[in-house]
Scaffold this motif. Structure first.
Motif, PDB file in Angstrom:
ATOM      1  N   LEU A 212       0.830  -1.302  -0.191  1.00 22.31           N
ATOM      2  CA  LEU A 212       0.178   0.026  -0.120  1.00 22.31           C
ATOM      3  C   LEU A 212       0.790   1.086   0.004  1.00 22.31           C
ATOM      4  O   LEU A 212       1.310   1.780   1.034  1.00 22.31           O
ATOM      5  CB  LEU A 212      -0.813  -0.080   1.217  1.00 22.31           C
ATOM      6  CG  LEU A 212      -1.889   1.273   1.333  1.00 22.31           C
ATOM      7  CD1 LEU A 212      -2.708   1.412   0.021  1.00 22.31           C
ATOM      8  CD2 LEU A 212      -2.602   1.247   2.601  1.00 22.31           C
ATOM      9  N   PRO A 213       1.377   1.706  -1.170  1.00 21.31           N
ATOM     10  CA  PRO A 213       1.908   3.104  -1.227  1.00 21.31           C
ATOM     11  C   PRO A 213       0.961   4.262  -0.709  1.00 21.31           C
ATOM     12  O   PRO A 213      -0.381   4.234  -1.223  1.00 21.31           O
ATOM     13  CB  PRO A 213       2.449   3.111  -2.548  1.00 21.31           C
ATOM     14  CG  PRO A 213       1.440   2.176  -3.611  1.00 21.31           C
ATOM     15  CD  PRO A 213       1.064   1.321  -2.480  1.00 21.31           C
ATOM     16  N   VAL A 214       1.520   4.846   0.082  1.00 18.67           N
ATOM     17  CA  VAL A 214       0.469   6.097   0.377  1.00 18.67           C
ATOM     18  C   VAL A 214       0.981   7.346   0.170  1.00 18.67           C
ATOM     19  O   VAL A 214       2.213   7.658   0.062  1.00 18.67           O
ATOM     20  CB  VAL A 214       0.375   6.063   1.965  1.00 18.67           C
ATOM     21  CG1 VAL A 214      -0.419   4.708   2.623  1.00 18.67           C
ATOM     22  CG2 VAL A 214       1.570   6.220   2.815  1.00 18.67           C
ATOM     23  N   PRO A 215       0.017   8.639  -0.244  1.00 19.59           N
ATOM     24  CA  PRO A 215       0.656   9.679  -0.695  1.00 19.59           C
ATOM     25  C   PRO A 215       1.392  10.577   0.692  1.00 19.59           C
ATOM     26  O   PRO A 215       1.183  10.297   1.951  1.00 19.59           O
ATOM     27  CB  PRO A 215      -0.613  10.442  -1.039  1.00 19.59           C
ATOM     28  CG  PRO A 215      -1.743   9.962  -0.050  1.00 19.59           C
ATOM     29  CD  PRO A 215      -1.524   8.413  -0.126  1.00 19.59           C
ATOM     30  N   ARG A 216       1.895  11.460   0.009  1.00 15.88           N
ATOM     31  CA  ARG A 216       2.574  12.410   1.269  1.00 15.88           C
ATOM     32  C   ARG A 216       1.300  13.112   2.431  1.00 15.88           C
ATOM     33  O   ARG A 216       0.216  13.280   2.010  1.00 15.88           O
ATOM     34  CB  ARG A 216       3.136  13.811   0.541  1.00 15.88           C
ATOM     35  CG  ARG A 216       4.523  13.318  -0.192  1.00 15.88           C
ATOM     36  CD  ARG A 216       5.094  14.629  -0.585  1.00 15.88           C
ATOM     37  NE  ARG A 216       6.466  14.348  -1.333  1.00 15.88           N
ATOM     38  CZ  ARG A 216       7.087  15.414  -1.465  1.00 15.88           C
ATOM     39  NH1 ARG A 216       6.938  16.883  -1.226  1.00 15.88           N
ATOM     40  NH2 ARG A 216       8.439  15.075  -2.093  1.00 15.88           N
ATOM     41  N   GLY A 217       1.757  13.290   3.551  1.00 17.61           N
ATOM     42  CA  GLY A 217       1.165  13.847   4.386  1.00 17.61           C
ATOM     43  C   GLY A 217       0.013  12.715   5.342  1.00 17.61           C
ATOM     44  O   GLY A 217      -0.885  13.218   6.070  1.00 17.61           O
ATOM     45  N   LEU A 218       0.350  11.472   5.295  1.00 21.13           N
ATOM     46  CA  LEU A 218      -0.547  10.412   5.870  1.00 21.13           C
ATOM     47  C   LEU A 218      -0.789  10.963   7.004  1.00 21.13           C
ATOM     48  O   LEU A 218       0.333  10.906   7.891  1.00 21.13           O
ATOM     49  CB  LEU A 218       0.276   9.157   5.795  1.00 21.13           C
ATOM     50  CG  LEU A 218      -0.525   7.898   6.274  1.00 21.13           C
ATOM     51  CD1 LEU A 218      -1.470   7.523   5.448  1.00 21.13           C
ATOM     52  CD2 LEU A 218       0.421   6.775   6.672  1.00 21.13           C
ATOM     53  N   ASN A 219      -1.991  11.025   7.531  1.00 23.94           N
ATOM     54  CA  ASN A 219      -2.214  11.324   9.218  1.00 23.94           C
ATOM     55  C   ASN A 219      -2.620  10.282   9.810  1.00 23.94           C
ATOM     56  O   ASN A 219      -2.611   9.093   9.379  1.00 23.94           O
ATOM     57  CB  ASN A 219      -3.070  12.300   9.168  1.00 23.94           C
ATOM     58  CG  ASN A 219      -4.491  12.171   8.349  1.00 23.94           C
ATOM     59  OD1 ASN A 219      -4.980  11.075   9.018  1.00 23.94           O
ATOM     60  ND2 ASN A 219      -4.902  12.808   7.498  1.00 23.94           N
ATOM     61  N   ASP A 220      -2.912  10.288  11.068  1.00 27.02           N
ATOM     62  CA  ASP A 220      -3.094   9.238  12.108  1.00 27.02           C
ATOM     63  C   ASP A 220      -4.485   8.559  11.723  1.00 27.02           C
ATOM     64  O   ASP A 220      -4.667   7.801  11.914  1.00 27.02           O
ATOM     65  CB  ASP A 220      -3.167   9.799  13.501  1.00 27.02           C
ATOM     66  CG  ASP A 220      -1.918  10.242  14.132  1.00 27.02           C
ATOM     67  OD1 ASP A 220      -0.877   9.962  13.373  1.00 27.02           O
ATOM     68  OD2 ASP A 220      -1.599  10.698  15.182  1.00 27.02           O
ATOM     69  N   THR A 221      -5.392   9.684  11.339  1.00 27.36           N
ATOM     70  CA  THR A 221      -6.827   8.929  10.886  1.00 27.36           C
ATOM     71  C   THR A 221      -6.589   7.852   9.866  1.00 27.36           C
ATOM     72  O   THR A 221      -7.296   6.969   9.714  1.00 27.36           O
ATOM     73  CB  THR A 221      -7.709  10.132  10.673  1.00 27.36           C
ATOM     74  OG1 THR A 221      -7.803  11.110  11.724  1.00 27.36           O
ATOM     75  CG2 THR A 221      -9.107   9.444  10.663  1.00 27.36           C
ATOM     76  N   GLU A 222      -5.792   8.677   8.985  1.00 31.49           N
ATOM     77  CA  GLU A 222      -5.712   7.323   7.604  1.00 31.49           C
ATOM     78  C   GLU A 222      -4.987   6.404   8.162  1.00 31.49           C
ATOM     79  O   GLU A 222      -5.140   5.205   7.498  1.00 31.49           O
ATOM     80  CB  GLU A 222      -4.912   8.321   6.713  1.00 31.49           C
ATOM     81  CG  GLU A 222      -5.741   9.282   5.966  1.00 31.49           C
ATOM     82  CD  GLU A 222      -4.973  10.319   4.967  1.00 31.49           C
ATOM     83  OE1 GLU A 222      -5.536  10.718   4.012  1.00 31.49           O
ATOM     84  OE2 GLU A 222      -3.756  10.596   5.185  1.00 31.49           O
TER      85      GLU A 222
END
Length: 374
Positions: A212-222
């Motif tokens: 799972l590649p995730v975008p910049r700025g991944l936050n705690d909720t995500e």
């Protein structure tokens, strides 16, 4: 079973060199901080052994192990060795402990495998070097201790083993080693378009990986969404005998080598959830290049595994440990924020869950469902 912490004094003063991102103290600071908090009862501490070449050959080639030992002994490498084995490069330089330090990390994770054979939890913050390949160093990693840990668990008779990696960088060395292994499941959450530029969404390592590649700025909720909608359901379906968690702290917002935005609350939450699910759990360290965020994160994880927390101001003994850190190559390190030195828990970094993430989770969910149906 009471969790066990595996550490070593080899990390104290050992450095890749003043210019390298790993010139900072990490494991030694975690050891000092946990003791300052009263979180290291002697009965829960084990000193990591140094893995011998024969043990390292469970994954690494004898030629590479010999080259690594020779480079440490002579403090130099020739051009042929540099080209073939990746030693003496900018990322993987020659330094005084270049064999004994990673061999200690490897010995720690292999000891952890033995300790959880009958069940339990072990934290090895000196482990997590997930980029090394069988025959060459890669990405600051001389030995691939996560692979050695997984193969040791298999050798001990465990038949379904899961590897979860939340480092900002994709675990290319682990994926290369586990590709097609029917008794293994790998789940990696990593920053998209970040070195080593592997781990694409449709890369399944011959059916054994969920990337799972995730975008910049991944936050705690995500991250919480990923945990509850992807990681935990996939593990429940796989029903592993053991789980190995690589808990790299470079996904935290203040780290200089990624652009993700987690707090250390996310790492503690993932570790706690896996501890509740897995009959055997080994938690490794990994990336992390801000000395304060690394120390606070892995100490926080160790506390979470034990059911301990320190949400308020730290006691003076613990604060002194953090006050003693230096990071002169970064402006923030020369004048660190008060919170880096006075508290353990980061403020929550919640936010919206972006469609890009939910769409990718949905894609992986469908793939898991199709694989199960077939």
């Amino acid at each position: 079973m009471t969790p066990i912490f595996i550490g070593s004094e080899v990390y104290r003063g050992s450095s890749y060199g003043d210019w390298h991102p790993l010139h900072i103290p990490r494991v030694s600071t975690v050891m000092d901080l946990t003791r300052a908090l009263g979180w290291m009862p002697p009965a829960q501490y084990r000193t990591s052994p140094r893995a011998k070449p024969k043990a390292l050959a469970l994954f690494h080639t004898p030629d590479y192990i010999a080259a690594l030992q020779q480079a440490e002994a002579t403090q130099q490498v020739d051009d042929a060795t540099r080209i073939r084995h990746g030693l003496g490069s900018t990322a993987n330089p020659v330094f005084p402990e270049m064999f004994c330090r990673p061999a200690t990390g490897a010995g720690g994770v292999m000891l952890a495998a033995e300790l959880v054979r009958a069940g339990g939890i072990v934290h090895v913050p000196g482990g997590g070097t997930h980029h090394a390949m069988a025959d060459y160093a890669n990405g600051f990693c001389y030995l691939n201790d996560p692979v050695l840990c997984l193969l040791s668990l298999r050798k001990l008779g465990l038949r379904r083993i899961a590897y979860v990696d939340i480092d900002a960088h994709h675990c290319d060395g682990v994926e290369a080693a586990l590709s097609g292994a029917s008794d293994m499941l790998m789940i990696s959450v990593h920053e998209d378009r970040r070195w080593p530029f592997t781990g694409a969404l449709d890369d399944d390592a011959r059916g054994r990986a969920l990337n799972l590649p995730v975008p910049r700025g991944l936050n705690d909720t995500e991250m919480r969404t990923i945990l509850h909608r992807l990681i935990l359901p996939a593990l429940e379906r796989f029903d592993p005998d053991a789980v190995v968690l690589q808990c790299g702290s470079d996904a935290i917002e203040e780290d200089p080598l990624s652009r993700l935005a987690l707090s250390n609350n996310a790492h503690a939450e993932v570790a706690t959830a896996l501890a509740q699910l897995a009959p055997r759990l080994i938690v490794l360290g990994g990336g992390g290049y801000n000395p304060w965020s690394v120390a606070r994160c892995w100490t926080r994880v160790w506390g979470a595994l034990n059911g301990w927390d320190a949400p308020g101001p730290l006691p003076d003994t613990a604060r002194d440990v953090l006050e003693g850190l230096h990071w002169n190559r970064r402006a923030a390190g020369r004048n660190p924020p008060l919170a880096w030195r006075s508290t353990l828990n980061d403020p929550p970094r919640e936010g919206p869950v972006r469609a890009e993430i939910t769409d990718r989770i949905g894609y992986l969910q469908k793939r898991v469902a199709l694989a199960r149906a077939s």
